[in-house]
Design a protein around this motif. Structure first.
Motif, PDB file in Angstrom:
ATOM      1  N   MET A  63     -55.130 -45.835  85.742  1.00 56.55           N
ATOM      2  CA  MET A  63     -55.724 -46.313  84.498  1.00 56.55           C
ATOM      3  C   MET A  63     -57.226 -46.041  84.442  1.00 56.55           C
ATOM      4  SD  MET A  63     -54.632 -47.502  81.670  1.00 56.55           S
ATOM      5  CE  MET A  63     -53.023 -48.181  82.070  1.00 56.55           C
ATOM      6  N   GLU A  64     -57.854 -45.910  85.588  1.00 51.15           N
ATOM      7  CA  GLU A  64     -59.293 -45.618  85.632  1.00 51.15           C
ATOM      8  C   GLU A  64     -59.513 -44.238  86.231  1.00 51.15           C
ATOM      9  OE1 GLU A  64     -61.361 -47.575  84.212  1.00 51.15           O
ATOM     10  OE2 GLU A  64     -60.039 -49.317  83.974  1.00 51.15           O
ATOM     11  N   LEU A 117     -63.101 -46.301  79.566  1.00 52.21           N
ATOM     12  CA  LEU A 117     -61.853 -46.214  78.822  1.00 52.21           C
ATOM     13  C   LEU A 117     -61.914 -47.092  77.568  1.00 52.21           C
ATOM     14  CD1 LEU A 117     -58.973 -45.058  78.790  1.00 52.21           C
ATOM     15  CD2 LEU A 117     -58.255 -47.049  80.117  1.00 52.21           C
ATOM     16  N   ARG A 150     -56.583 -47.947  76.252  1.00 51.72           N
ATOM     17  CA  ARG A 150     -56.044 -48.750  77.360  1.00 51.72           C
ATOM     18  C   ARG A 150     -54.795 -49.514  76.929  1.00 51.72           C
ATOM     19  NH1 ARG A 150     -58.086 -50.688  82.037  1.00 51.72           N
ATOM     20  NH2 ARG A 150     -60.220 -50.042  81.495  1.00 51.72           N
ATOM     21  N   THR A 151     -54.877 -50.187  75.806  1.00 55.62           N
ATOM     22  CA  THR A 151     -53.742 -50.980  75.331  1.00 55.62           C
ATOM     23  C   THR A 151     -52.507 -50.108  75.098  1.00 55.62           C
ATOM     24  OG1 THR A 151     -55.214 -52.596  74.300  1.00 55.62           O
ATOM     25  CG2 THR A 151     -52.947 -52.489  73.468  1.00 55.62           C
ATOM     26  N   GLU A 168     -51.098 -48.927  78.516  1.00 56.70           N
ATOM     27  CA  GLU A 168     -50.464 -50.064  79.195  1.00 56.70           C
ATOM     28  C   GLU A 168     -49.103 -50.367  78.572  1.00 56.70           C
ATOM     29  OE1 GLU A 168     -53.426 -53.100  78.882  1.00 56.70           O
ATOM     30  OE2 GLU A 168     -54.400 -52.542  80.784  1.00 56.70           O
ATOM     31  N   SER A 184     -51.221 -41.614  83.205  1.00 56.23           N
ATOM     32  CA  SER A 184     -52.623 -41.946  82.952  1.00 56.23           C
ATOM     33  C   SER A 184     -52.943 -41.651  81.496  1.00 56.23           C
ATOM     34  CB  SER A 184     -53.555 -41.126  83.861  1.00 56.23           C
ATOM     35  OG  SER A 184     -53.794 -39.833  83.322  1.00 56.23           O
ATOM     36  N   PRO A 235     -60.491 -40.647  77.941  1.00 53.43           N
ATOM     37  CA  PRO A 235     -60.925 -42.037  77.804  1.00 53.43           C
ATOM     38  C   PRO A 235     -61.167 -42.466  76.366  1.00 53.43           C
ATOM     39  CG  PRO A 235     -62.743 -40.665  78.551  1.00 53.43           C
ATOM     40  CD  PRO A 235     -61.515 -39.799  78.553  1.00 53.43           C
TER      41      PRO A 235
END
Length: 460
Positions: free
Chosen positions: A260-261, A268, A273-274, A277, A373, A377
């Motif tokens: 994720m990073e 990000l 991100r949301t 995820e 991933s 970003p």
């Protein structure tokens, strides 16, 4: 009935075989789409409607006489830096002389051999060194989801053309994210295959060609042709007969890492991100075993790569006379000039950091069947900018998720994961072990089936 310009390649082949539609009718529809959209998108170079129609008529005759080739009549675009006979290759810059290419490069040759109708070349930035549609030679390419935004790059026109429905087949190239970034920002599928899987000429460290399509299945159709051997690529893999169209996989039990990073560069974005995820949760719900992967790309790695690529660019740009050099995009010129004072040891150190990145990528991912991933970003940025940061002193702050897998030769794809509240696409990157291109394609197809219903494609 949908516009044939929006049909998949599989749908076209079925319609050609059943005589429901001919390649000529499809070509007319795609040309009409291009003529309606292209004044706004500016994704194409060397578009020749008369030549397209002549090739479509020849394809129609082969279908009528039972002599159709495997991909006969399917419209395609090819990135400008992949040579097609008779067309100059400016590499996105006004600094190069326009000399017609003597022959097709391997990816163009393989598609033409299989009956594909080449519509046009697609635009790219100077020397392919931007994640942008900004070029000193080509008009500014734009993103069909929002014309004020960038399509990404360096396969800028290819990403825009795929999303806009300029036929189903498009080929880009990728040395740090140049297929996956525009695929992600334009909401299409893009595969960066294992290094050497698709022969290319000229070959270079980390550089690959790959399909950009609206569906994984269409990319698989392209891969059957694109992987055939070509002696001009001295870095290519041994040819393998792989089951490209066998796209079935059960993700239950797969060990999937989540990165994720990136560990470097731009933070990000919260919407990205949301969205990613949410995708990870869908894989977990389908039975995949999920484990987090800590970031592994360091500032020293990225800066070393930057040094090496600057000096590589300066070798080309520095050899130009002053008048030619003045035609290079100012951003690229400023970036490349940073390489002219580097010492031999600094350039060697930069190259060594690329190898350090390679080993770090393999070490970080070796215990997983696949890795997920973000592709980038951030989502698509303003069309007029050279990069999200728009600073030649910080040129690669957005490629932390993609570039390491060029250095490590691993296959990686971008598949649309969803959209921002403003309607911009968000790309999910799916990474496999070295040489497992089929696995990446299968997991990408599984994600196509798991994800939420897609929005309608943009229209002119």
């Amino acid at each position: 009935m949908t516009d044939p310009a929006d049909w998949t390649a599989a749908e076209m082949l079925e319609a050609f075989a059943s005589r429901q539609v001919s390649p000529v009718e499809v070509a007319r529809s795609v040309i009409a789409r291009i003529e309606a959209y292209e004044p706004k998108l500016q994704a194409l170079y060397a578009f020749d409607p008369d030549g397209v129609m002549a090739d479509a008529k020849a394809s129609e005759a082969r279908w009528i006489h039972g002599e159709a080739k495997p991909l006969d009549g399917i419209p395609a675009t090819i990135k400008e830096n992949i040579a097609t006979r008779g067309t100059p290759v400016p590499l996105g810059t006004a600094a190069r002389d326009l000399v017609p290419a003597a022959e097709d490069a391997p990816p163009a040759a393989r598609l033409r051999e299989d009956g594909v109708v080449i519509l046009a070349k697609t635009t790219m930035p100077d020397y392919g060194m931007l994640s942008s549609g900004l070029s000193s030679f080509h008009p500014l390419a734009r993103n069909p989801w929002n014309l004020s935004k960038n399509p990404g790059g360096s396969s800028a026109g290819a990403g825009a053309a795929a999303a806009a429905g300029y036929g189903p087949f498009h080929i880009g190239t990728d040395i740090g994210g140049s297929i996956r970034l525009p695929a992600g920002w334009c909401g299409v599928f893009g595969l960066k295959p294992s290094f050497g899987r698709i022969p290319i000429d000229p070959a270079y460290y980390g550089r690959v060609a790959g399909p950009m399509t609206r569906t994984v299945h269409d990319a698989a159709l392209m891969m059957r042709s694109l992987v055939r051997p070509d002696v001009r690529d001295t870095m290519s893999l041994p040819f393998q007969e792989l089951p490209w169209l066998d796209l079935e996989i059960d993700v239950a039990g797969l060990k999937i890492g989540v990165m994720m990073e990136a560990g470097i560069g731009i933070s990000l974005d919260a919407e990205v991100r949301t969205c990613i995820e949410k995708a990870v949760k869908k894989f977990a719900a389908a039975g995949a075993v999920i484990e987090e992967i800590p970031p592994f790309v360091t500032r020293e790695m990225l800066d070393g790569l930057d040094d090496f690529w600057r000096q590589r660019a300066w070798m080309d740009i520095g050899a130009l006379d002053e008048e030619q050099r003045s035609r290079v995009l100012p951003y690229i010129l400023a970036w490349a000039e940073g390489g002219k004072s580097l010492t031999g040891s600094e350039v060697y150190s930069g190259m060594n950091q690329m190898m350090v990145m390679r080993h770090a990528a393999v070490a970080a991912t070796k215990d997983f069947d696949f890795v997920l991933s973000p592709v980038a970003p951030v989502v698509a940025y303003q069309a007029e900018l050279a990069s999200p940061v728009h600073d030649p002193e910080e040129p690669f702050e957005h490629i932390g998720y993609t570039v390491a897998f060029n250095m490590s030769d691993q296959p990686a794809a971008s598949v649309n994961a969803g959209f921002t509240a403003a309607g911009l696409p968000i790309g999910l990157q799916i990474i496999g072990r070295r040489f497992d291109d089929i696995g990446v394609m299968r997991v990408s197809r599984a994600w196509e089936r798991m994800r939420d219903a897609q929005r309608p494609w943009p229209t002119p």
